[in-house]
Scaffold this active site. Structure first.
Site, PDB file in Angstrom:
ATOM      1  N   ARG A  78      55.380  33.337  31.719  1.00 42.03           N
ATOM      2  CA  ARG A  78      54.137  32.635  32.037  1.00 42.03           C
ATOM      3  C   ARG A  78      53.000  33.118  31.141  1.00 42.03           C
ATOM      4  NH1 ARG A  78      52.383  32.413  38.082  1.00 42.03           N
ATOM      5  NH2 ARG A  78      51.014  30.816  37.191  1.00 42.03           N
ATOM      6  N   ASN A 111      42.456  29.358  39.199  1.00 43.33           N
ATOM      7  CA  ASN A 111      43.386  29.570  38.086  1.00 43.33           C
ATOM      8  C   ASN A 111      43.424  31.042  37.697  1.00 43.33           C
ATOM      9  OD1 ASN A 111      43.763  26.787  38.093  1.00 43.33           O
ATOM     10  ND2 ASN A 111      42.091  26.465  36.641  1.00 43.33           N
ATOM     11  N   HIS A 128      42.239  33.973  42.669  1.00 43.07           N
ATOM     12  CA  HIS A 128      43.671  34.293  42.744  1.00 43.07           C
ATOM     13  C   HIS A 128      44.106  35.327  41.723  1.00 43.07           C
ATOM     14  CE1 HIS A 128      44.318  30.127  44.823  1.00 43.07           C
ATOM     15  NE2 HIS A 128      43.793  31.033  45.625  1.00 43.07           N
TER      16      HIS A 128
END
Length: 255
Positions: A78, A111, A128
């Protein structure tokens, strides 16, 4: 205002007027804004090899403890995806607006990719966490603090003394949002008179609750999303268009 339908053009002009008059503007951004830069959404990263694994297992403490190497490698994947993309016109428009109007804009984001910061926005409230940051899995002792200053090996890296593992600095399923970040978000929402909600479906709480908070205290709510969201009933203006298209038109030239 090219390519906007008449109703959308009216909503855009209303939103521009509200932004123009606002004392304090808050933006809540979600995965759709990052997707416009090419960042896959959370579930979209489970393709190819990673499609065989449960997404929630890859983003939970239990899953990490059970398969730390696998989860660490998935987050490494990621991170490579995030590093390969650039901020889009929405990120850049917000950063430019904040620079031109110090103290007027607060950005809250769901995000974890840091694109707002890379575009030049400062003091972004990241509800987050940050996928590029690491933190200790368990409460760290003096040995872990010392280990931060030396190179750590392994996937995931571990404290050589106690074996404590580093984990990605993001909020996993079943975890609470960072207390400081949530408190800051609630404070700026309480102070805002206009809230722009861009690229979020409105199904993730407590982030979505901030929009209810803004609406209840009388702020104008502008929702920017090509798709219907769970928050549309709160909108004073609704723009069915991508954030990278709408935000530059909404913010450019506002004095």
């Amino acid at each position: 205002m090219p390519d906007l339908e008449v109703e959308s053009a009216k909503s855009l002009e209303l939103a521009r007027q509200w932004v123009h008059a606002a004392q304090h503007l808050v933006v809540l951004s979600g995965a759709g804004v990052s997707a416009e830069s090419g960042v896959p959404t959370f579930r979209d990263t489970h393709t190819g090899y990673w499609a065989q694994f449960d997404p929630q297992e890859m983003a939970s403490e239990a899953g990490f403890r059970a398969h730390p190497q696998r989860v660490w490698q998935w987050y490494s994947y990621r991170r490579e995806l995030v590093a390969a993309v650039q901020p889009n016109a929405a990120h850049l428009a917000l950063a430019a607006f904040a620079k031109a109007h110090p103290g007027k804009l607060s950005v809250i984001t769901q995000n974890v990719d840091g694109l707002h910061q890379r575009a030049g926005s400062h003091d972004v409230i990241s509800l987050h966490g940050d996928v590029m940051r690491n933190q200790w899995l368990d409460a760290c002792g003096p040995c872990c603090e010392m280990a931060k200053t030396v190179a750590l090996g392994g996937q995931p890296p571990r404290c050589s003394t106690c074996g404590n593992m580093l984990r990605p600095g993001v909020v996993w399923f079943g975890e609470h949002l960072p207390v400081d970040a949530l408190a800051r978000a609630e404070a700026v929402v309480n102070a805002c008179d206009v809230m722009l909600v861009a690229g979020t479906s409105g199904v993730v709480y407590p982030a979505a609750g901030l929009v209810f908070q803004a609406h209840q205290q009388g702020a104008k709510v502008v929702i920017v999303n090509p798709q219907a969201t769970e928050l549309d009933m709160l909108a004073d203006a609704l723009l069915r268009a991508p954030a990278a298209k709408v935000l530059p038109m909404m913010l450019d030239g506002v004095v």
